[in-house]
Design a protein around this motif. Structure first.
Motif, short mmCIF file in Angstrom:
data_model
loop_
_atom_site.label_atom_id
_atom_site.label_comp_id
_atom_site.label_asym_id
_atom_site.label_seq_id
_atom_site.Cartn_x
_atom_site.Cartn_y
_atom_site.Cartn_z
N VAL A 1 12.20 14.56 3.69
CA VAL A 1 12.82 15.87 3.94
C VAL A 1 14.33 15.72 3.76
N VAL A 2 14.86 16.34 2.72
CA VAL A 2 16.28 16.21 2.41
C VAL A 2 17.07 17.46 2.76
N PHE A 3 16.36 18.54 3.08
CA PHE A 3 17.04 19.80 3.38
C PHE A 3 16.28 20.50 4.49
N ASP A 4 17.00 21.01 5.49
CA ASP A 4 16.35 21.63 6.64
C ASP A 4 17.29 22.71 7.17
N ALA A 5 16.90 23.96 7.04
CA ALA A 5 17.77 25.07 7.43
C ALA A 5 17.08 25.97 8.44
N GLU A 6 17.86 26.50 9.38
CA GLU A 6 17.35 27.44 10.37
C GLU A 6 17.97 28.81 10.16
N HIS A 7 17.17 29.84 10.36
CA HIS A 7 17.65 31.21 10.20
C HIS A 7 17.40 32.00 11.48
N ASP A 8 18.18 33.04 11.67
CA ASP A 8 18.12 33.83 12.90
C ASP A 8 17.08 34.94 12.85
N SER A 9 16.58 35.25 11.69
CA SER A 9 15.57 36.30 11.57
C SER A 9 14.62 35.95 10.44
N GLY A 10 13.45 36.59 10.46
CA GLY A 10 12.44 36.32 9.45
C GLY A 10 11.17 35.78 10.06
N GLY A 11 10.07 35.91 9.32
CA GLY A 11 8.79 35.46 9.83
C GLY A 11 7.96 34.78 8.77
N HIS A 12 6.68 35.14 8.71
CA HIS A 12 5.71 34.43 7.89
C HIS A 12 5.82 34.73 6.40
N PHE A 13 6.49 35.81 6.04
CA PHE A 13 6.62 36.19 4.62
C PHE A 13 8.11 36.23 4.24
N PRO A 14 8.81 35.11 4.28
CA PRO A 14 10.26 35.14 4.10
C PRO A 14 10.72 35.63 2.73
N ALA A 15 9.94 35.39 1.68
CA ALA A 15 10.35 35.87 0.37
C ALA A 15 10.42 37.39 0.35
N TYR A 16 9.63 38.03 1.19
CA TYR A 16 9.60 39.49 1.26
C TYR A 16 10.51 40.02 2.36
N GLU A 17 10.57 39.30 3.49
CA GLU A 17 11.37 39.75 4.64
C GLU A 17 12.85 39.39 4.50
N ALA A 18 13.11 38.18 4.04
CA ALA A 18 14.48 37.66 4.02
C ALA A 18 14.76 36.98 2.68
N PRO A 19 14.69 37.73 1.58
CA PRO A 19 14.82 37.12 0.25
C PRO A 19 16.14 36.41 0.02
N ALA A 20 17.24 37.00 0.48
CA ALA A 20 18.55 36.39 0.25
C ALA A 20 18.66 35.05 0.97
N ALA A 21 18.13 34.98 2.18
CA ALA A 21 18.20 33.74 2.95
C ALA A 21 17.39 32.65 2.29
N LEU A 22 16.20 32.98 1.82
CA LEU A 22 15.35 31.97 1.20
C LEU A 22 15.94 31.48 -0.12
#
Length: 368
Positions: free
Chosen positions: A320-341
């Motif tokens: 694991v070379v990259f590990d990021a945490e976000h404040d919002s979003g759920g099981h469908f991040p590409a749809y819920e939080a596209p910019a973050a992903l």
């Protein structure tokens, strides 16, 4: 294994059949003030059925879907014969863009990639660009379903791998495997953060009130398959519950929900085929038989994901070379939080990122 261009074109008689079934919908009763405590509220179900029957324009949405470059290709799966696989293949204008295979889960579909697609193929001196492939997994969307028992996680992986090879994406780097048993000692002595505790609570909630679907689909998928295949309302309620409860207060419109469910209703193999992977993976032990890998991995963490574990636990999966945490979003991040992903992908594969240049000859940037 030649490629064939594909357009979604649901026959008129299937649209009419769906309308007739919706006309004959029989709704259950509901307890006073039940809300979401007992499942999908009756008012939501009635509203969505009426919209699906009289207001939702599938043809308009179909036309939008067909703006995406879609194809099918025959893929031979060892022991299971040839399956015709449907996929979106959107190439960047950058020749050396990073090849990216987008894989959906259940009850997802190939269109989950729709919001992130234009972001991923964009090119700039500031971020890498990607060639994107988003397939309909066997048994979902517009791909064939296997006809024999035992088609499980390794076979899904085989399909994805062979599809990418057929499209010319091969960096000639064989994977290597290792295990990390000493990481167990590390997470034994690492205090849980508040985020870890919230993740455990989310998982406990899911096990207590949200995992009934999993028990049914992993033990008796044929039984639930009759309802999903015969009743539009049954399929709608089964999936709508997950869309609402598995996301982070995402503001679903009725048409978004109905498009999502329609893709399952009109799927090539029918809705029942999509749930059998739960049985096969459980019966064959493939949910646990995961070997750690040295291939660089990245993790994006969203607070309303269903099961979450501390960061140190996930590192036992491998490199694991990259590990990021976000404040919002759920099981469908590409749809819920596209910019973050997409931001995470750019950081991981971009210049100075931990996976920059990991694919031979394809670092995501245009040459000068």
């Amino acid at each position: 294994m030649s490629e064939t261009p594909y357009k979604v074109n649901i026959p008129n008689d299937e649209l009419e059949s769906l309308r007739r079934r919706l006309e004959l919908t029989r709704f259950p009763d509901e307890l006073d003030e039940a809300g979401w405590q007992y499942g999908v509220p009756l008012a939501d179900a009635k509203r969505l059925v009426e919209r699906w029957k009289s207001g939702f324009d599938w043809r308009a949405r179909e036309a939008e879907i067909n703006k995406l470059p879609q194809f099918t290709r025959d893929i031979e799966v060892e022991g299971f014969g040839i399956l015709n696989i449907h996929y979106v293949h959107q190439k960047s204008k950058v020749d050396g863009a990073v090849p990216l295979l987008f894989i959906h889960g259940w009850p997802g579909h190939f269109l989950e990639v729709e919001k992130i697609l234009p972001l991923l193929i964009s090119h700039s001196a500031d971020h890498p660009s990607f060639h994107v492939v988003s397939l309909s997994l066997p048994g979902t969307g517009f791909s064939d379903a296997p006809k024999r028992k035992g088609f499980s996680i390794p076979q899904y992986a085989e399909v994805g791998h062979k599809l990418m090879l057929a499209l010319g994406y091969d960096d000639n780097t064989p994977p290597r495997f290792l295990s990390e048993p000493l990481l167990y000692l590390k997470y034994l002595v690492t205090p849980y953060t508040e985020r870890d505790k919230a993740g455990f609570a989310r998982g406990e909630w899911f096990s207590r009130v949200g995992a009934g679907y999993y028990i049914e689909q992993s033990t008796q998928p044929q039984t639930i398959g009759y309802s999903l295949s015969d009743s539009p309302l049954g399929l709608l309620a089964w999936i709508y519950e997950k869309l609402v409860q598995w996301t982070d207060n995402y503001p679903w419109t009725d048409d978004e929900v109905l498009q999502w469910v329609s893709i399952y209703w009109f799927s090539k193999a029918g809705p029942a085929a999509s749930v059998r992977v739960y049985y096969e993976s459980q019966a064959n032990g493939h949910r646990k038989d995961v070997e750690a890998t040295t291939v660089p991995m990245g993790i994006s963490r969203f607070p309303k994901e269903l099961r979450q574990v501390p960061k140190t636990w996930t590192h036992k999966m491998g490199n694991v070379v990259f590990d990021a945490e976000h404040d919002s979003g759920g099981h469908f991040p590409a749809y819920e939080a596209p910019a973050a992903l997409v931001g995470d992908l750019r950081k991981m594969f971009g210049k100075g990122g931990p996976a920059f240049g990991v694919v031979n000859g394809k670092n995501g940037y245009a040459t000068a």
